[in-house]
Write a protein that holds these residues in place. Sequence first.
Motif, PDB file in Angstrom:
ATOM      1  N   ALA A   8     -32.125   7.585 -35.632  1.00 34.16           N
ATOM      2  CA  ALA A   8     -32.273   7.495 -34.172  1.00 34.16           C
ATOM      3  C   ALA A   8     -32.212   8.874 -33.518  1.00 34.16           C
ATOM      4  N   VAL A   9     -31.240   9.698 -33.914  1.00 35.41           N
ATOM      5  CA  VAL A   9     -31.103  10.999 -33.259  1.00 35.41           C
ATOM      6  C   VAL A   9     -32.155  12.001 -33.723  1.00 35.41           C
ATOM      7  N   ASP A  10     -32.814  11.717 -34.827  1.00 38.77           N
ATOM      8  CA  ASP A  10     -33.908  12.571 -35.299  1.00 38.77           C
ATOM      9  C   ASP A  10     -35.260  12.118 -34.751  1.00 38.77           C
ATOM     10  N   SER A  11     -35.262  11.169 -33.819  1.00 37.48           N
ATOM     11  CA  SER A  11     -36.502  10.622 -33.266  1.00 37.48           C
ATOM     12  C   SER A  11     -36.459  10.667 -31.734  1.00 37.48           C
ATOM     13  N   PRO A  12     -36.700  11.843 -31.127  1.00 34.96           N
ATOM     14  CA  PRO A  12     -36.691  11.918 -29.666  1.00 34.96           C
ATOM     15  C   PRO A  12     -37.726  10.972 -29.061  1.00 34.96           C
ATOM     16  N   ILE A  13     -37.503  10.592 -27.821  1.00 37.55           N
ATOM     17  CA  ILE A  13     -38.396   9.667 -27.115  1.00 37.55           C
ATOM     18  C   ILE A  13     -38.816  10.325 -25.807  1.00 37.55           C
TER      19      ILE A  13
END
Length: 120
Positions: free
Chosen positions: A62-67
């Motif tokens: 989750a934290v390695d996948s910015p949105i």
Amino acid sequence: MCGSSLEADHALLNGQTVFGYPQGMQGNPLRIKLNYPADWKVGTALVPDAQGYYRTKSYDHAVDSPILLGPPYAGQHQARRRGSGVVHVLQNRRGAGRAAAGLHAKNAERGAGLFGGAAR
């Protein structure tokens, strides 16, 4: 990128600033639901399921996948070489230009040096 930003015309979400740190649960999967204006689009490496939830394998995923969320961008992009770097010019539909300079070549050389090779 380690910060998050909520603006009237876009949002940038980085997990470590939004989800906190669930001690002892770092390896657990997450289900993320985003609510945003209907005319906005989402840009992320995560893929939504049939119910619109973004599922991650773990907190790290989750934290390695910015949105990035916002209205569709109607513009043009050009990359021009300048010295040992590259300048990215974004031209929006109103004709106003924004430039973001990057030193890609220099960074590639530095990165390659860490591994004993030369940048190509």
